[in-house]
Design a protein around this motif. Structure first.
Motif, PDB file in Angstrom:
ATOM      1  N   HIS A   2       0.830  -1.201   0.000  1.00 41.56           N
ATOM      2  CA  HIS A   2       0.000   0.000   0.000  1.00 41.56           C
ATOM      3  C   HIS A   2       0.871   1.261   0.000  1.00 41.56           C
ATOM      4  O   HIS A   2       2.067   1.219   0.285  1.00 41.56           O
ATOM      5  N   ASP A   3       0.261   2.386  -0.360  1.00 37.90           N
ATOM      6  CA  ASP A   3       0.988   3.638  -0.547  1.00 37.90           C
ATOM      7  C   ASP A   3       1.682   4.132   0.715  1.00 37.90           C
ATOM      8  O   ASP A   3       2.781   4.679   0.652  1.00 37.90           O
ATOM      9  N   ILE A   4       1.044   3.958   1.871  1.00 38.33           N
ATOM     10  CA  ILE A   4       1.633   4.453   3.121  1.00 38.33           C
ATOM     11  C   ILE A   4       2.949   3.727   3.402  1.00 38.33           C
ATOM     12  O   ILE A   4       3.965   4.362   3.718  1.00 38.33           O
ATOM     13  N   LEU A   5       2.942   2.411   3.253  1.00 35.26           N
ATOM     14  CA  LEU A   5       4.166   1.635   3.480  1.00 35.26           C
ATOM     15  C   LEU A   5       5.234   1.999   2.456  1.00 35.26           C
ATOM     16  O   LEU A   5       6.407   2.190   2.798  1.00 35.26           O
ATOM     17  N   ARG A   6       4.833   2.101   1.189  1.00 38.59           N
ATOM     18  CA  ARG A   6       5.792   2.453   0.134  1.00 38.59           C
ATOM     19  C   ARG A   6       6.422   3.815   0.431  1.00 38.59           C
ATOM     20  O   ARG A   6       7.646   3.976   0.352  1.00 38.59           O
ATOM     21  N   ASN A   7       5.623   4.803   0.794  1.00 41.41           N
ATOM     22  CA  ASN A   7       6.145   6.137   1.095  1.00 41.41           C
ATOM     23  C   ASN A   7       7.051   6.121   2.317  1.00 41.41           C
ATOM     24  O   ASN A   7       8.065   6.818   2.354  1.00 41.41           O
ATOM     25  N   ARG A   8       6.688   5.337   3.317  1.00 34.63           N
ATOM     26  CA  ARG A   8       7.513   5.240   4.534  1.00 34.63           C
ATOM     27  C   ARG A   8       8.876   4.650   4.196  1.00 34.63           C
ATOM     28  O   ARG A   8       9.916   5.153   4.644  1.00 34.63           O
ATOM     29  N   ILE A   9       8.882   3.582   3.396  1.00 34.29           N
ATOM     30  CA  ILE A   9      10.145   2.954   3.009  1.00 34.29           C
ATOM     31  C   ILE A   9      10.991   3.922   2.192  1.00 34.29           C
ATOM     32  O   ILE A   9      12.192   4.062   2.433  1.00 34.29           O
ATOM     33  N   MET A  10      10.369   4.597   1.233  1.00 36.98           N
ATOM     34  CA  MET A  10      11.118   5.543   0.400  1.00 36.98           C
ATOM     35  C   MET A  10      11.688   6.691   1.234  1.00 36.98           C
ATOM     36  O   MET A  10      12.811   7.137   0.991  1.00 36.98           O
ATOM     37  N   ARG A  11      10.938   7.162   2.218  1.00 38.24           N
ATOM     38  CA  ARG A  11      11.423   8.239   3.091  1.00 38.24           C
ATOM     39  C   ARG A  11      12.636   7.777   3.891  1.00 38.24           C
ATOM     40  O   ARG A  11      13.633   8.492   4.005  1.00 38.24           O
TER      41      ARG A  11
END
Length: 125
Positions: A2-11
């Motif tokens: 999901h987008d939240i996990l993807r964004n957290r990992i990228m951050r």
């Protein structure tokens, strides 16, 4: 994912220095080999070339900044080629009169048909 996990990992990845990102990549590849062998999508030819180039440079202990610059140039070339290929496909579709996926073609009105699209003498539904 999901987008939240993807964004957290990228951050989190964005905060790491370049040389640590290779450690992260090694760990991801280890986890993939252990828990999801063969499930990752296959990369296109230029992507595979860039990955092999990157791996060979890493094995030769080339500085991460040099690797990044070299592989970044290959990545830029790949994006340009993909854009050109996409434009070529779009031109081909236009010439062949095909509709790209997800788009609808306007209804064609036959000159022998009336505005309702029905023909005279045919079967009606």
């Amino acid at each position: 994912m999901h987008d939240i996990l993807r964004n957290r990992i990228m951050r989190k990845l964005g905060a790491l220095p370049e040389e640590r990102l290779y450690q992260v990549l090694d760990y991801i590849e280890f986890l993939e080999s252990k828990y999801a062998p063969g499930r990752a999508g296959r990369a296109d030819g230029l992507q595979r070339f860039a990955e092999k180039l990157e791996d060979s440079m890493r094995m030769r202990n080339v500085a991460p900044k040099v690797i990044s610059g070299t592989v970044g140039a290959v990545g830029t070339a790949r994006r340009v080629l993909l854009d050109v290929a996409g434009a070529g496909r779009e031109i081909g579709r236009t010439i062949m009169g095909e509709t790209p996926p997800g788009e609808t073609r306007p209804a064609a009105v036959d000159r022998d048909e009336g505005p309702s699209g029905g023909t005279t003498g045919g079967t009606s539904s």
